[in-house]
Design a protein around this motif. Structure first.
Motif, PDB file in Angstrom:
ATOM      1  N   SER A  93       1.405  -9.827   0.408  1.00 55.11           N
ATOM      2  CA  SER A  93       1.352  -8.411   0.063  1.00 55.11           C
ATOM      3  C   SER A  93       2.196  -8.114  -1.159  1.00 55.11           C
ATOM      4  N   PHE A  94       1.837  -7.024  -1.804  1.00 58.54           N
ATOM      5  CA  PHE A  94       2.551  -6.510  -2.970  1.00 58.54           C
ATOM      6  C   PHE A  94       2.497  -4.999  -2.871  1.00 58.54           C
ATOM      7  N   CYS A  95       3.619  -4.323  -3.070  1.00 59.51           N
ATOM      8  CA  CYS A  95       3.625  -2.861  -2.985  1.00 59.51           C
ATOM      9  C   CYS A  95       4.662  -2.328  -3.970  1.00 59.51           C
ATOM     10  N   ARG A  96       4.269  -1.314  -4.737  1.00 55.93           N
ATOM     11  CA  ARG A  96       5.183  -0.752  -5.735  1.00 55.93           C
ATOM     12  C   ARG A  96       4.917   0.740  -5.876  1.00 55.93           C
ATOM     13  N   MET A 142      -5.307  -1.322  -4.036  1.00 58.62           N
ATOM     14  CA  MET A 142      -5.450   0.121  -4.147  1.00 58.62           C
ATOM     15  C   MET A 142      -4.371   0.681  -5.059  1.00 58.62           C
ATOM     16  N   ALA A 143      -4.770   1.611  -5.910  1.00 55.57           N
ATOM     17  CA  ALA A 143      -3.826   2.317  -6.781  1.00 55.57           C
ATOM     18  C   ALA A 143      -4.039   3.808  -6.599  1.00 55.57           C
ATOM     19  N   PHE A 201      -0.795  -1.099  -4.186  1.00 55.34           N
ATOM     20  CA  PHE A 201      -0.548  -2.213  -3.290  1.00 55.34           C
ATOM     21  C   PHE A 201      -1.715  -3.182  -3.313  1.00 55.34           C
ATOM     22  N   ILE A 202      -1.419  -4.423  -2.952  1.00 51.17           N
ATOM     23  CA  ILE A 202      -2.419  -5.479  -2.837  1.00 51.17           C
ATOM     24  C   ILE A 202      -2.133  -6.234  -1.552  1.00 51.17           C
ATOM     25  N   VAL A 250       0.453   1.636   4.786  1.00 50.51           N
ATOM     26  CA  VAL A 250       0.744   0.928   3.536  1.00 50.51           C
ATOM     27  C   VAL A 250       1.099   2.000   2.514  1.00 50.51           C
ATOM     28  N   SER A 251       2.350   2.021   2.109  1.00 51.45           N
ATOM     29  CA  SER A 251       2.833   3.039   1.179  1.00 51.45           C
ATOM     30  C   SER A 251       2.498   4.431   1.708  1.00 51.45           C
ATOM     31  N   TRP A 252       1.725   5.226   0.933  1.00 54.51           N
ATOM     32  CA  TRP A 252       1.493   6.619   1.308  1.00 54.51           C
ATOM     33  C   TRP A 252       0.352   6.812   2.295  1.00 54.51           C
ATOM     34  N   VAL A 253      -0.344   5.767   2.691  1.00 61.13           N
ATOM     35  CA  VAL A 253      -1.519   5.962   3.533  1.00 61.13           C
ATOM     36  C   VAL A 253      -1.339   5.315   4.904  1.00 61.13           C
TER      37      VAL A 253
END
Length: 225
Positions: A63-66, A152-153, A169-170, A188-191
């Protein structure tokens, strides 16, 4: 001129290149990701609040999240961990979602499907949907294509209506059979994922067995004009 969405997608593709290689070539490969994703916005959540299972025996193995904002980049995780910075230092808390872009990728990181929406004005608690290529491919020719990654962006606006706050994120999938990628309420982040999104083609199984794997030769970077 490079737009915000072009910049964040290009950065995400670079991040994908930095991730360790992942394998989806086990003897039987399945698509256990949702056929229809229903997301609920929760701007109080950040990359550090991600709740999905991560590991070689889970549905997601990398995973990747920023989150980034007007205050600068809050950091990223490109080593397969469960999140980057928490977005709390961006200086511009998100208030409304203005646009989002979703890419489904195959095991070689080529784009299988791209979906982009802009002109949005979604607030905390609103929901939106995305239909996976697994569903559309089956409807078109009876074949089932299985994605190996989801990217997703999202671009949101702060309270002043002009400052952009970006989350991307990926997630790469293990494609293990009988191992769903998400559970109800995973975030995942905002969702946050809402539970009514899994629609198995074969209702006797918890995920989809591909009838025929489609070949995809598209570029690994498709950017909307």
């Amino acid at each position: 001129m490079i737009t915000t969405n072009q910049a964040i997608i290009a950065a995400a593709v670079l991040a994908l290149a930095l991730l360790p290689a992942f394998v989806v070539g086990q003897a039987t490969t399945c698509s256990c990701a949702p056929t229809v994703y229903r997301f609920r916005l929760d701007f109080d959540r950040t990359c550090e609040d991600n709740t999905y299972q991560l590991g070689k025996t889970a549905g997601i193995d990398r995973s990747f999240c920023r989150n980034t904002g007007d205050g600068g980049d809050d950091g990223a995780d490109d080593g397969g961990g469960d999140g980057g910075g928490d977005g709390s230092d961006t200086g511009s808390p998100p208030v409304t979602l203005a646009s989002f872009q979703i890419l489904e990728l195959d095991s070689s990181l080529s784009v299988m499907k791209q979906y982009f929406r802009d002109g949005l004005d979604l607030i905390d608690g609103d929901t939106f949907e995305y239909t996976s290529i697994v569903t559309t491919a089956a409807e078109e020719d009876g074949a089932v294509a299985y994605p190996a990654a989801l990217q997703m962006a999202m671009t949101a606006l702060s309270a002043d209506g002009t400052t952009e706050v970006v989350s991307q994120f990926i997630l790469t999938f293990t494609n293990l059979c009988e191992t769903p990628v998400f559970s109800e309420g995973d975030s995942v982040s905002w969702v946050v994922l809402v539970r009514d999104w899994i629609q198995p083609i074969n209702a006797t199984r918890s995920c989809i067995i591909p009838l025929r794997v489609q070949q995809h030769h598209s570029s690994s970077l498709l950017i909307p004009s």
